[in-house]
Every structure is written in structure tokens, then in C-alpha cells.
Design an enzyme around this catalytic site. Sequence first.
Site, PDB file in Angstrom:
ATOM      1  N   CYS A 226      22.164   8.951 -19.266  1.00 58.87           N
ATOM      2  CA  CYS A 226      20.795   9.327 -18.913  1.00 58.87           C
ATOM      3  C   CYS A 226      20.258  10.259 -20.003  1.00 58.87           C
ATOM      4  O   CYS A 226      20.904  11.243 -20.340  1.00 58.87           O
ATOM      5  CB  CYS A 226      20.807  10.029 -17.557  1.00 58.87           C
ATOM      6  SG  CYS A 226      19.282  10.905 -17.186  1.00 58.87           S
TER       7      CYS A 226
ATOM      8  N   CYS B  53      20.507  15.852 -11.756  1.00 58.57           N
ATOM      9  CA  CYS B  53      19.660  15.507 -12.911  1.00 58.57           C
ATOM     10  C   CYS B  53      18.277  16.136 -12.722  1.00 58.57           C
ATOM     11  O   CYS B  53      17.614  15.894 -11.713  1.00 58.57           O
ATOM     12  CB  CYS B  53      19.528  13.992 -13.045  1.00 58.57           C
ATOM     13  SG  CYS B  53      18.435  13.516 -14.405  1.00 58.57           S
TER      14      CYS B  53
ATOM     15  N   ASP C  40       0.838  -1.201   0.000  1.00 62.60           N
ATOM     16  CA  ASP C  40       0.000   0.000   0.000  1.00 62.60           C
ATOM     17  C   ASP C  40       0.871   1.249   0.000  1.00 62.60           C
ATOM     18  O   ASP C  40       0.575   2.238  -0.664  1.00 62.60           O
ATOM     19  CB  ASP C  40      -0.892   0.028   1.237  1.00 62.60           C
ATOM     20  CG  ASP C  40      -1.996  -1.008   1.118  1.00 62.60           C
ATOM     21  OD1 ASP C  40      -2.787  -1.137   2.059  1.00 62.60           O
ATOM     22  OD2 ASP C  40      -2.051  -1.691   0.080  1.00 62.60           O
TER      23      ASP C  40
ATOM     24  N   TYR D 216       2.200   1.979  -3.357  1.00 64.80           N
ATOM     25  CA  TYR D 216       1.094   2.494  -4.172  1.00 64.80           C
ATOM     26  C   TYR D 216       0.858   3.972  -3.837  1.00 64.80           C
ATOM     27  O   TYR D 216       0.766   4.825  -4.722  1.00 64.80           O
ATOM     28  CB  TYR D 216      -0.161   1.657  -3.907  1.00 64.80           C
ATOM     29  CG  TYR D 216      -1.376   2.155  -4.647  1.00 64.80           C
ATOM     30  CD1 TYR D 216      -2.227   3.078  -4.069  1.00 64.80           C
ATOM     31  CD2 TYR D 216      -1.664   1.719  -5.937  1.00 64.80           C
ATOM     32  CE1 TYR D 216      -3.328   3.561  -4.741  1.00 64.80           C
ATOM     33  CE2 TYR D 216      -2.762   2.194  -6.623  1.00 64.80           C
ATOM     34  CZ  TYR D 216      -3.599   3.107  -6.013  1.00 64.80           C
ATOM     35  OH  TYR D 216      -4.686   3.577  -6.702  1.00 64.80           O
ATOM     36  N   ASP D 217       0.802   4.246  -2.536  1.00 64.01           N
ATOM     37  CA  ASP D 217       0.595   5.637  -2.117  1.00 64.01           C
ATOM     38  C   ASP D 217       1.676   6.541  -2.673  1.00 64.01           C
ATOM     39  O   ASP D 217       1.413   7.667  -3.094  1.00 64.01           O
ATOM     40  CB  ASP D 217       0.581   5.748  -0.586  1.00 64.01           C
ATOM     41  CG  ASP D 217      -0.683   5.127  -0.013  1.00 64.01           C
ATOM     42  OD1 ASP D 217      -0.722   4.879   1.198  1.00 64.01           O
ATOM     43  OD2 ASP D 217      -1.621   4.884  -0.795  1.00 64.01           O
TER      44      ASP D 217
ATOM     45  N   TYR E  67     -30.283  -0.354 -13.898  1.00 61.10           N
ATOM     46  CA  TYR E  67     -30.269  -1.816 -13.772  1.00 61.10           C
ATOM     47  C   TYR E  67     -30.592  -2.338 -12.373  1.00 61.10           C
ATOM     48  O   TYR E  67     -30.453  -3.516 -12.101  1.00 61.10           O
ATOM     49  CB  TYR E  67     -28.930  -2.394 -14.244  1.00 61.10           C
ATOM     50  CG  TYR E  67     -27.684  -1.727 -13.670  1.00 61.10           C
ATOM     51  CD1 TYR E  67     -27.446  -1.679 -12.310  1.00 61.10           C
ATOM     52  CD2 TYR E  67     -26.740  -1.167 -14.533  1.00 61.10           C
ATOM     53  CE1 TYR E  67     -26.309  -1.089 -11.809  1.00 61.10           C
ATOM     54  CE2 TYR E  67     -25.591  -0.573 -14.032  1.00 61.10           C
ATOM     55  CZ  TYR E  67     -25.383  -0.539 -12.665  1.00 61.10           C
ATOM     56  OH  TYR E  67     -24.263   0.045 -12.163  1.00 61.10           O
TER      57      TYR E  67
ATOM     58  N   CYS F  29      19.873   6.775 -12.947  1.00 57.98           N
ATOM     59  CA  CYS F  29      20.745   7.928 -13.111  1.00 57.98           C
ATOM     60  C   CYS F  29      21.029   8.400 -11.692  1.00 57.98           C
ATOM     61  O   CYS F  29      20.105   8.630 -10.923  1.00 57.98           O
ATOM     62  CB  CYS F  29      20.034   9.017 -13.889  1.00 57.98           C
ATOM     63  SG  CYS F  29      20.926  10.577 -13.802  1.00 57.98           S
TER      64      CYS F  29
ATOM     65  N   LYS G  12     -22.697  -5.992 -18.704  1.00 58.01           N
ATOM     66  CA  LYS G  12     -21.957  -5.275 -17.666  1.00 58.01           C
ATOM     67  C   LYS G  12     -21.459  -3.987 -18.298  1.00 58.01           C
ATOM     68  O   LYS G  12     -20.495  -3.972 -19.057  1.00 58.01           O
ATOM     69  CB  LYS G  12     -20.799  -6.092 -17.117  1.00 58.01           C
ATOM     70  CG  LYS G  12     -20.141  -5.383 -15.953  1.00 58.01           C
ATOM     71  CD  LYS G  12     -19.244  -6.293 -15.150  1.00 58.01           C
ATOM     72  CE  LYS G  12     -18.807  -5.637 -13.855  1.00 58.01           C
ATOM     73  NZ  LYS G  12     -18.243  -4.311 -13.980  1.00 58.01           N
TER      74      LYS G  12
ATOM     75  N   GLU H 200     -27.583  -9.629 -17.986  1.00 60.64           N
ATOM     76  CA  GLU H 200     -27.505  -8.231 -18.433  1.00 60.64           C
ATOM     77  C   GLU H 200     -26.097  -7.913 -18.922  1.00 60.64           C
ATOM     78  O   GLU H 200     -25.144  -8.606 -18.572  1.00 60.64           O
ATOM     79  CB  GLU H 200     -27.832  -7.290 -17.251  1.00 60.64           C
ATOM     80  CG  GLU H 200     -29.177  -7.570 -16.627  1.00 60.64           C
ATOM     81  CD  GLU H 200     -29.438  -6.728 -15.384  1.00 60.64           C
ATOM     82  OE1 GLU H 200     -28.603  -5.852 -15.054  1.00 60.64           O
ATOM     83  OE2 GLU H 200     -30.484  -6.964 -14.746  1.00 60.64           O
TER      84      GLU H 200
ATOM     85  N   CYS I 267      20.034  14.058 -18.457  1.00 61.83           N
ATOM     86  CA  CYS I 267      21.182  14.891 -18.081  1.00 61.83           C
ATOM     87  C   CYS I 267      22.484  14.449 -18.746  1.00 61.83           C
ATOM     88  O   CYS I 267      23.483  15.148 -18.668  1.00 61.83           O
ATOM     89  CB  CYS I 267      21.357  14.894 -16.557  1.00 61.83           C
ATOM     90  SG  CYS I 267      21.942  13.320 -15.928  1.00 61.83           S
TER      91      CYS I 267
ATOM     92  N   ASP J 175     -19.731  -0.540 -18.946  1.00 54.17           N
ATOM     93  CA  ASP J 175     -18.418  -0.063 -18.503  1.00 54.17           C
ATOM     94  C   ASP J 175     -18.438   1.459 -18.354  1.00 54.17           C
ATOM     95  O   ASP J 175     -17.943   2.201 -19.183  1.00 54.17           O
ATOM     96  CB  ASP J 175     -17.355  -0.495 -19.521  1.00 54.17           C
ATOM     97  CG  ASP J 175     -15.976  -0.530 -18.907  1.00 54.17           C
ATOM     98  OD1 ASP J 175     -15.862  -0.312 -17.682  1.00 54.17           O
ATOM     99  OD2 ASP J 175     -15.002  -0.775 -19.649  1.00 54.17           O
TER     100      ASP J 175
ATOM    101  N   LYS K 164     -16.764 -11.750 -16.463  1.00 56.38           N
ATOM    102  CA  LYS K 164     -15.984 -10.774 -17.226  1.00 56.38           C
ATOM    103  C   LYS K 164     -15.479 -11.370 -18.537  1.00 56.38           C
ATOM    104  O   LYS K 164     -15.159 -12.552 -18.603  1.00 56.38           O
ATOM    105  CB  LYS K 164     -14.770 -10.310 -16.403  1.00 56.38           C
ATOM    106  CG  LYS K 164     -15.130  -9.600 -15.103  1.00 56.38           C
ATOM    107  CD  LYS K 164     -15.622  -8.193 -15.315  1.00 56.38           C
ATOM    108  CE  LYS K 164     -14.500  -7.201 -15.409  1.00 56.38           C
ATOM    109  NZ  LYS K 164     -13.884  -6.831 -14.159  1.00 56.38           N
TER     110      LYS K 164
END
Length: 687
Positions: A421, A444, A35, A38-39, A226, A439, A117, A115, A424, A119, A315
Site C-alpha cells: 500500500c 492504515c 442512489d 452515490y450518497d 433566452y 489495503c 446551448k 440557439e 502504509c 454551458d 448535444k
Amino acid sequence: MKPSEMVIKRIEFLRSEINRHNILYYVNDAPEISDAEYDALMVELRSLEFQYPELVTPDSPTQRVGAKPRAEFGTITHPVPMLSLGNVFNDEEMTAWYNRVARMLDGEPFELMCEHKMDGLAIALTYEDGVLKIGATRGDGTVGENVTDNIRTIRNVPLRLEGDFPKKFEVRGEVYMSIDSFEKLNASRAEKQQSLFANPRNAAAGSLRQLDSRITAERALDVMIYHLGWYEGGEMPDTHSAILDKLSELGFTTNKYNRKVKDLNGVLEYYRECMQYRNSLPYPIDGVVVKVDSIDQQKRLGAVAHDPRWAIAYKFPAIQKRTTLEDIGISVGRTGTMNPYAILTPVEVGGVTVARASLHNEEDIQRKDIRIGDTVFIQRAGDVIPDVVGPTPDAVTREGRSAPYSLTKALFDEEKGFAACPVCGEEIFKEEDDAMYYCTNAACPAQLQEKIEYFVSREAMDIKGLGEQVVASLIEEGLIKDFSDIYTLKEKFQNLMMMQRMGEKSARKLIDAIEASKEKPADRVITALGIRHVGAKMAEILAERIGGAEQLSHASYDDLVAIDTVGPRTAENIIHFFSEKENLEIISKLKEAGLKISAEPEMHDTTGLPLDGLEFVITGKLLRFSRPQAEALIKENGGIPRSDVTKNTKYLVVGEDPGSKLQKAEKYGVAIISENDLLSMIGNPGF
Ligand code: IVH
């Protein structure tokens, strides 16, 4: 400041990565990163978008309807939570779901509604006395955004109902954009040189979540209803299919492709038909939704966590397409990573034209043996920016046409004689067990923001008042080109004061904080340089054993690995860092500014002293000394006090109420001694 190509690419890369991780997390249930990681991606994207607001697109993950509603909209607490749906991906899983429902209903007959799905994004519409009162997004399922004004602009949302209906009720459905409208919208955005939406779903979400309803009104959105969320003061039919018929009679748009089926075969047949015609539908769908038709049975089946047991999404498999890999580009990340990406002959994949795709790193490219010029399969699942799956089998006949991909060859600079790089021009660098090239040039521009934020952070120079946004503005205004420029801000006081969000008072405070930081000890300066793998603790050890940054810059590989805690990787990183001209220049500027760059090692020659080179850890409360006193005593006698037990620890000094270090020491076979033992070791038993 006009965003550079590099910033644009980084933003693209971050968006694609975040989207990929969203899918891994939410759809595949198989996250690849923590997490926190990800943050960090989100934080970086937000900060770039903050710096370059013109690059914010409504489809950016930062703008997504996620857990956090946009504060500007006001929130709506859903009286009945908006559930999500469980997914199945093949006939076996679908069959298993069906059998489970049958079992739970104890053999009772049941019917199913199939039904599309849709999107788009889910919304809830509340009607009171037949008048649309509230339109809300799903949000986190419990609390959504109040987007009533925007919903009112959607043509097929009835604002007032005629006929017979409950006093108060809520219907749910999907806001979506037709593929036709999506293409028109993107074409007109392209003309105005605005950024394009990645797919119809993002376009729909971005359009609905506009603060200005006039913009929403201009976007051709539609709603498909739906589900009946709840109702009071009236009657509604007792099956889902009859409810949808009723809603349709009242003027809501429901899907004409909905089909009631009697058994599993009916479901599988419906799914296969949808697969066939999905690409000719005017709107995007990513699967089918199957629901138990009887409301009474739905209630008995109930829900687990956020998914109802009475409904499931089957899916569609990810769409794969063939195209040509024209080239492999490389963008530089904020941490200095070289990020390869695929430049493709544009191809349409499930309603979206794709010209770029992610290629994670050199190893991955080599493992899949993807070569420039190959025909490759690319894949898009949901809203993910596509992935290059690999070369198509016929690409294997390439015979000498192209060579295996090498990032260092791609970036090789003939004149300089090394892989440089692209931002730079300094040499790039890769550690043995790391997949990424970096690099490491502290100056840079690609990494400037991050480097400066680290330089001023609490564990480094601890300069308050230089938060993310101020740093971004300083870079933008050209006041800072590398972190040594922080110490020239005093001379640029006027410019500093004129900056947005600054003012004289905060500018003065900032200058004071910068001046005060000059007193920070040598190890903090080493930390602040941001050498890979040299954090605060390592910097402390280096300062202790080698001295300040200046002394460190002269240390040899052997000097470094002679220190127990310094491994070959860290040593290499240090040597590499100080081999770069730009880094040495920065250090000399820091020295001029008066920072503690040069310092003698704290540890003098300890040969001959009783505890020469031995590492000690203390646990529990000692009787005669405080911790700092005991540590000073160890140091005086040539020993090295440490806070954690490692395989290098020679002795654990145990006081009263020892902590978990005791077990760790026992595990490592570290000698365990008392305070008195320590005293006798230094020849002071009668202390
Ligand atoms: S019914 C309790 N029906 O799928 C069941 N949802 O993955 C409520 N969706 O958030 C949802 N088409 O945005 C239902 N025909 C359909 C749908 C549908 C698309 C979306 C909806 C929901 C998501 C769950």
C-alpha cells in the site's frame, strides 16, 4: 493539519467519480451505481471537505446548484417551474423529434428557433415596474436560491428598464464565464496556489453562488437571456423570436447567433455550422437548442415530466483528444481501495487543460490495454473529469517499449517482497471476483476515519458521541492513530476537552460511553475490527463456533470453511487480516484495554447430541415456547438456530401464522416440522 497528497488525490477522485455518475444519471440515463452508493460518495467528499475546508473549491459537486439550495441564500419558489430540456445526440434522434412535433401539430406549418446551448447555469430574473427585483438560480426547478445581490453585480444584467414592458415579468437565461475570463481567473488562482476550476461552467456557478457579493463582482460573469418565463399586466409578442427581439430592445443581452429556420434541414445546417466554429467562440457551448417559435404552438405541445415537448437540446459529441500517458498513479480510498489514475501530458480539451484522468481499476486498464508511454485518447463529456478511452491505434506499435500494466508490479516493494500500500506499506490484497485491490491494514491512515466510524457504529461497539466530525477532529489532533487509541482517550481528557465542539460535559459523556463499550460481547468486537465480509451476523457465527478475536486469530483456513456459512472468500479475508502485524498489535492493545477479545466458543462439542450440527429456522407463533426459549432448546441439543432460511437449513419449525419463510423453505426443499416434531426429535414427546 495540512492535507496529505493522499487526501488531495482522494478528493480529486471523489469529485471526478461523482461528476461521472451525475452524467451517467442525468445525461445518459444509465446509472452505474445505486442512489445509496452515490450518497456514500457524497458523504465521504463532504466529510473530507469538512476536515480540510481549504480544499473546498466552488466547483466541487458539493457546491453545485443541485436539488438542495444553500440555506444561507434563502429560497425562491419559481411561480412557473424552470424546466430542463430533453437531449438528442445524432441526426436520427433530431429527425425523430422534428417528426413528432410535426405530427402533434397535425401538419400545421411551424418555424423553429436555433440557439447556442450555453454551458453555464440557468437563472431567472424577475422585474417589477421595470426594476430588477429577484435573481434566482434554477435549484431543483421548483425552488431555487435567492442570489439577487450577486446577480446585480453582473454587468450586462439591466437593473432598470426603459420603454414599454409588462408590469411584472420574468426572463430566464444563462450565467456564464467567457473562456478568456476563465483562463485569467485560473491563472491568478494558480499564482496564489488556490485550487483551480475544472471548467468555465463550474467557475460561473462557483462565482455566482458566493455568499459575499464582492467576490461575485470580481469575477467576470455575463448573462445571455433566452426565454420569457411569464408575465402579467401587459403584452408580449406571440413568437419566441419576436419576444427575444423585444427583450433585446429593452436592454437584455440575447444571442446574435440565434437563427430562425423553416425546417429540419435548417436545424441540421445550424448544428453543423456551430460544430465548426464552437471552439472559436468566446464562451463555451455544449450543443444547440431548438425551439418551436410560435408561443401558441408551444402551449399546445406542452411538456412531459420536466421537459417541454416544444424544445430540444442537440448535444455535441464528447470531445476526444490525444495525449501521452506519462505514468499511472495510485491513490488509496477510504475503504482501502487502490485507485489507479492517469498522469497525462497536459492537453486542452474543450477549453480545459487536462493532466489527470480516471482509470477505474487494473482490469479496466488491462482490458483496454493501456500502457505507460502510450498515446491515448481522452474524452470529456460536459463537465466530466476526463476518462481515458484507450490507446490510439498507433500506440499498438509500441513493441516491447512498455509492458501491460500490472498494479501489483507497480506497487511491488523489492525489500518487502510484496505489493505494498503506497500509504502504509502493508501488503495489498485482492479477492478473486473483485476488480479492486485493497489495503486491509486496520491502522492504515488512509482508511482511519472510516474504520473508526465503523468501529464505534451501532452494530459494532456502539459508542455514542463519536460521530463523524468528532472522529475527524480526533484524527486531526493526533489523538487517535488506530481504533485501539479510543480506549486511551481517558488519559488524554484534557486534550479531548479542549477540542472544538467538545467541552467538559460531552467529553465526560464520551468517556463513559467508551468505558461502557468494554462490556460488549466478543462477537461485537469481531464485528468492530472491520474485516472485509465479516459483518455483525458473520461475527456472531464466528464467535459462536470459534470464540473471540483471539481464538479467531489462531483459526486455520480449514477450521473456518468447516463452518457452513463461511465461504472461501471470507475465510481468506479472516486469515489475511490476522496475518498482518499491525492488526495483531491493535488487537493486543484492545485486550489490554479490557475488551472481550478472548472468549470460548459458545458451542461446545455437540457430537452425540440429538440435533448435532443441524440448522433450524422458526416461523410463526409457537404454542409452548417463546422464540428465545425455543432457540435455547435447539442450542442445548446441539442444533443451530438461524433466522433466515438458506440452502443449509435442515428444518423449518412452523407455528401459527407462518411468514414467508414457509414458501422459501418449500422452494429449498427444507423439511417442515411442527413444534411437537421438534420435541420428539429431542426425545421429549410428552412435554
Ligand atoms: S431554454 C423550457 N435555451 O439548458 C426551456 N436553455 O438542459 C428552458 N440552456 O436549464 C430552457 N442554453 O440552463 C434554453 N439557449 C438556451 C439554453 C438553455 C443553455 C440550459 C439551461 C437549461 C438547460 C437544460
